[in-house]
Design a protein around this motif. Structure first.
Motif, PDB file in Angstrom:
ATOM      1  N   TYR A  61      11.672   0.144  -7.927  1.00 61.27           N
ATOM      2  CA  TYR A  61      10.766   1.020  -8.652  1.00 61.27           C
ATOM      3  C   TYR A  61       9.281   0.656  -8.495  1.00 61.27           C
ATOM      4  N   VAL A  75       8.037   2.040  -5.316  1.00 63.93           N
ATOM      5  CA  VAL A  75       7.848   3.491  -5.363  1.00 63.93           C
ATOM      6  C   VAL A  75       6.453   3.825  -5.884  1.00 63.93           C
ATOM      7  N   LEU A  76       6.040   3.165  -6.957  1.00 60.33           N
ATOM      8  CA  LEU A  76       4.707   3.414  -7.500  1.00 60.33           C
ATOM      9  C   LEU A  76       3.625   3.124  -6.461  1.00 60.33           C
ATOM     10  N   ILE A 103       3.583   5.823  -3.689  1.00 57.15           N
ATOM     11  CA  ILE A 103       2.944   7.065  -4.124  1.00 57.15           C
ATOM     12  C   ILE A 103       1.424   6.923  -4.106  1.00 57.15           C
ATOM     13  N   TYR A 136      10.032  13.553  -8.540  1.00 54.06           N
ATOM     14  CA  TYR A 136      10.543  12.454  -9.356  1.00 54.06           C
ATOM     15  C   TYR A 136      10.868  12.980 -10.746  1.00 54.06           C
ATOM     16  N   SER A 180       6.219   6.974 -14.705  1.00 52.92           N
ATOM     17  CA  SER A 180       5.275   6.127 -13.976  1.00 52.92           C
ATOM     18  C   SER A 180       5.086   6.638 -12.558  1.00 52.92           C
ATOM     19  N   ALA A 181       6.171   7.140 -11.950  1.00 51.84           N
ATOM     20  CA  ALA A 181       6.083   7.708 -10.608  1.00 51.84           C
ATOM     21  C   ALA A 181       5.655   9.169 -10.638  1.00 51.84           C
ATOM     22  N   ARG A 182       6.177   9.918 -11.569  1.00 52.37           N
ATOM     23  CA  ARG A 182       5.931  11.356 -11.629  1.00 52.37           C
ATOM     24  C   ARG A 182       4.482  11.680 -12.014  1.00 52.37           C
ATOM     25  N   ALA A 192       1.283   7.162 -11.552  1.00 49.96           N
ATOM     26  CA  ALA A 192       0.821   6.738 -10.232  1.00 49.96           C
ATOM     27  C   ALA A 192      -0.078   7.794  -9.577  1.00 49.96           C
TER      28      ALA A 192
END
Length: 259
Positions: free
Chosen positions: A16, A19-20, A23, A121, A127-129, A132
Motif C-alpha cells: 500500500y 501505491v501511494l 500515484i 481505487y 489515501s490512494a483515491r 495522494a
C-alpha cells in the motif's frame, strides 16, 4: 522541488505505501518523498497526530504532509487539506488536524476538486483515491483555494493539565517505541508552578522525587522522569520499557504533588 511526507498505518510489509508513492510520482514531476512511518498502530489517530506534530517542524516551509490513518466515513467528506505554519496537511476529517495544528484551522478546505479523485481505487482506500492525488496536485503548484470550499472540522483535543490544591494533574498522551510514556505536562507549565518547592510524582505504583537530565542519572532498569524532545514530561526506565514493566498506557493519569 516539492517535499511530500507520508504517515500511515499501512505497514512496511504491504504494497500500500508503494501505491501511494506510485500515484504521486505519476502525477507530479520529481517530488521528494519521505516516509515518516507506515507503522502507526491501526486506526490510532492520537499516535499519528503526535508523530506528525513533532516531525513536521523539521521540514522546510511549504512541505506537504499526507496522513493516512483512520479514513473515517467517506460518505461524509472525501478529505481535507489544512495549511498551518506554511505547511500543508492532508487527511480525513476525523479530528486529527486540530491535534496537529491546534486551533489554527482557518485555512482548511474540503477536497472537492473533480480532478483529485482516482476512481480506479476504492473509497475504502482514500489515501490512494484522494489524499495522494491531492498531495501531487499541491506539489505541482495547485492552490489551496482550487481544492474545495472552506471546511469546518471535527475536533479532538490532547487535553490540558489541571492544577488545584498543590497538585498538577495530567495524563499520558503517547507511548513511543522505547516504551517511554509522554505526558501532556509541558516543561514550562511545571516550572512556573514548581517555583522553589519540592515535589513528588505519582503514576500507577511509582513515586519519583526528581526529574533527571539524562537516562544515565539512574541505574539500569530504574524508573525516571525526564523532559524529552517533545518538551513534555516523560516517565521512562533506563534501557527498558516503562510501558511494559510499569503497565503504563495512554490516558493513564499522572499527579505531581508540591510541598
Amino acid at each position: 522541488m516539492a517535499i511530500i511526507t507520508l504517515t500511515t498505518d499501512l505497514g512496511d510489509s504491504s504494497h500500500y505505501p508503494a501505491v501511494l508513492k506510485g500515484i504521486i510520482l505519476s502525477m507530479c514531476k520529481q517530488p521528494t518523498l519521505v516516509d515518516v512511518t507506515h507503522n502507526i498502530s491501526d486506526f490510532d489517530i492520537m499516535q499519528a497526530a503526535f508523530v506528525v506534530k513533532h516531525a513536521y517542524p523539521a521540514f522546510p516551509k511549504g512541505s506537504i504532509h499526507l496522513v493516512g490513518v483512520d479514513p473515517g466515513d467517506p460518505s461524509q467528506h472525501h478529505g481535507i487539506v489544512v495549511k498551518h505554519d506554511d505547511h500543508y496537511f492532508i487527511g480525513a476529517d476525523n479530528g486529527i488536524m486540530p491535534l496537529i495544528c491546534g486551533k489554527d484551522l482557518h485555512q482548511a478546505r474540503w477536497i472537492e476538486h473533480d480532478g483529485l479523485f482516482r476512481t480506479d481505487y476504492p473509497t475504502s482506500f482514500r489515501s490512494a483515491r484522494v489524499f495522494a492525488p491531492t498531495a501531487a496536485f499541491l506539489a505541482s503548484g495547485g492552490s489551496l483555494e482550487e481544492i474545495g470550499s472552506p471546511a469546518d472540522l471535527k475536533e479532538l483535543k490532547w487535553g490540558h493539565p489541571s492544577y488545584s490544591n498543590n497538585c498538577l494533574r495530567g495524563k499520558i498522551i503517547h507511548i513511543d517505541k522505547f516504551g517511554n510514556a509522554i505526558t501532556n505536562i509541558p516543561r514550562q507549565d511545571f516550572l512556573s508552578i514548581k517555583d522553589d518547592r519540592r515535589f513528588e510524582i505519582f503514576i500507577r505504583n511509582v513515586r519519583l522525587k526528581r526529574i533527571v537530565n539524562t537516562y544515565s542519572d539512574v541505574g539500569k532498569a530504574d524508573a525516571l522522569a525526564i523532559f524529552g524532545g517533545s518538551g513534555c514530561l516523560e516517565i521512562a526506565m533506563r534501557e527498558t520499557s516503562a510501558a511494559d514493566l510499569l503497565g503504563l498506557k495512554v490516558n493513564d493519569m499522572i499527579t505531581i504533588e508540591f510541598s
